[in-house]
Design a protein around this motif. Structure first.
Motif, PDB file in Angstrom:
ATOM      1  N   GLN A  36       3.732   3.304  -2.834  1.00  0.00           N
ATOM      2  CA  GLN A  36       2.689   4.283  -3.130  1.00  0.00           C
ATOM      3  C   GLN A  36       3.298   5.670  -2.984  1.00  0.00           C
ATOM      4  O   GLN A  36       4.461   5.799  -2.642  1.00  0.00           O
ATOM      5  CB  GLN A  36       1.478   4.140  -2.215  1.00  0.00           C
ATOM      6  CG  GLN A  36       1.759   4.353  -0.735  1.00  0.00           C
ATOM      7  CD  GLN A  36       2.370   3.145  -0.095  1.00  0.00           C
ATOM      8  OE1 GLN A  36       1.876   2.042  -0.245  1.00  0.00           O
ATOM      9  NE2 GLN A  36       3.475   3.318   0.619  1.00  0.00           N
ATOM     10  N   MET A  50       1.715   5.726 -11.571  1.00  0.00           N
ATOM     11  CA  MET A  50       1.319   6.099 -12.918  1.00  0.00           C
ATOM     12  C   MET A  50       2.515   6.131 -13.862  1.00  0.00           C
ATOM     13  O   MET A  50       2.352   6.167 -15.079  1.00  0.00           O
ATOM     14  CB  MET A  50       0.604   7.450 -12.913  1.00  0.00           C
ATOM     15  CG  MET A  50      -0.678   7.470 -12.101  1.00  0.00           C
ATOM     16  SD  MET A  50      -1.856   6.145 -12.531  1.00  0.00           S
ATOM     17  CE  MET A  50      -2.359   6.687 -14.167  1.00  0.00           C
ATOM     18  N   LEU A  98      -3.553   1.791 -13.863  1.00  0.00           N
ATOM     19  CA  LEU A  98      -3.337   1.542 -12.433  1.00  0.00           C
ATOM     20  C   LEU A  98      -3.969   0.231 -11.982  1.00  0.00           C
ATOM     21  O   LEU A  98      -3.392  -0.497 -11.162  1.00  0.00           O
ATOM     22  CB  LEU A  98      -3.889   2.704 -11.606  1.00  0.00           C
ATOM     23  CG  LEU A  98      -3.525   2.681 -10.116  1.00  0.00           C
ATOM     24  CD1 LEU A  98      -2.012   2.688  -9.911  1.00  0.00           C
ATOM     25  CD2 LEU A  98      -4.142   3.872  -9.393  1.00  0.00           C
ATOM     26  N   VAL A 102      -0.407  -1.986 -13.959  1.00  0.00           N
ATOM     27  CA  VAL A 102       0.532  -1.948 -12.827  1.00  0.00           C
ATOM     28  C   VAL A 102       0.655  -3.324 -12.162  1.00  0.00           C
ATOM     29  O   VAL A 102       1.773  -3.790 -11.912  1.00  0.00           O
ATOM     30  CB  VAL A 102       0.139  -0.843 -11.819  1.00  0.00           C
ATOM     31  CG1 VAL A 102       0.887  -1.008 -10.507  1.00  0.00           C
ATOM     32  CG2 VAL A 102       0.437   0.530 -12.418  1.00  0.00           C
TER      33      VAL A 102
END
Length: 242
Positions: A36, A50, A98, A102
């Motif tokens: 993150q 992103m 996301l 992802v």
């Protein structure tokens, strides 16, 4: 210490359910990597999720350390409000990326490692993948897609020994939800209404979701795959009054 000797990767572990899951895995013996933008207090891999290339870079980093990967928890996500008329194409793409793309990319790049370890994937979906709250078209679509991806991965990679499941949380006491309550004109009245739609008359804690995630990631659930487990205090079981 059911995860002793195992390595886990948790995305979105800086707060909420991701943080609770990372803590629980570590407390039970796992070596925990997180991915993150912010430090989460584990073996953190700074990543802007992103960026479409970020999942590949994160998995390559873990692989370069020479460690196996036994558990992948896809927890990072976002929600932006607006009807289909109000939702911009940028907001649509951001949430789909996301919340759905992802996890797909992490699963894709991690699969060689998970096949080798006969590992487990747990995706964090939502009850909004089963039904929808107002003004959440992109969020609901992305979580429904994530539930579908969960089943597809379970079917395709079960023969490889890889299990894939999802959890579908309801209202959980995360910083995001607390901020949302605080933003309401009458926060206390809104909180009362939230409690009333739950048969248990309370909302959930991140640790309660983490317990379910850890069970699905463990050998205790070794015959469980392709499932979406609702954890919502009974909210989706209770019909509204006419």
């Amino acid at each position: 210490m059911r995860f002793e000797g195992k390595t886990a990767l948790v995305t979105g572990a800086s707060s909420g359910m991701g943080a609770a899951t990372a803590r629980m895995l570590a407390a039970r013996g796992a070596r925990v990597f997180t991915a993150q933008r912010r430090n989460a207090g584990f073996e953190d891999i700074e990543a802007d999720l992103m960026d479409p290339d970020a999942p590949r870079k994160v998995i390559n980093f873990v692989q370069a350390l020479g460690t196996d990967l036994h558990i992948l928890v896809n927890c990072a996500g976002m929600m932006r409000e607006g009807t289909v008329e109000e939702t911009s194409l940028d907001d649509w793409h951001a949430q789909l990326h996301l919340n759905l793309t992802v996890p797909f990319l992490f699963t894709r790049h991690a699969m060689p490692l998970l096949k080798r370890s006969k590992g487990a994937i747990v995706n964090v979906g939502s009850i909004e993948g089963l039904g929808n709250n107002p003004r959440h078209p992109a969020y609901g679509a992305s979580k429904a897609g994530l539930h579908g991806l969960t089943r597809a991965v379970a079917v395709d990679h079960g023969p490889d020994g890889v299990r894939c499941n999802a959890v579908a949380p309801g209202w959980i006491d995360t910083p995001l939800n607390e901020d949302f309550i605080a933003s309401q004109p009458d926060a206390e009245n809104f909180r009362t209404k939230i409690l009333d739609v739950h048969p248990l008359r309370r909302t959930g804690a991140p640790d309660e979701v983490a317990e379910l995630i850890c069970w699905l990631a463990s050998d205790d659930a070794r015959f469980v795959t392709g499932q979406v487990y609702t954890i919502d205090g009974g909210r989706t079981a209770q019909l509204p009054l006419p």
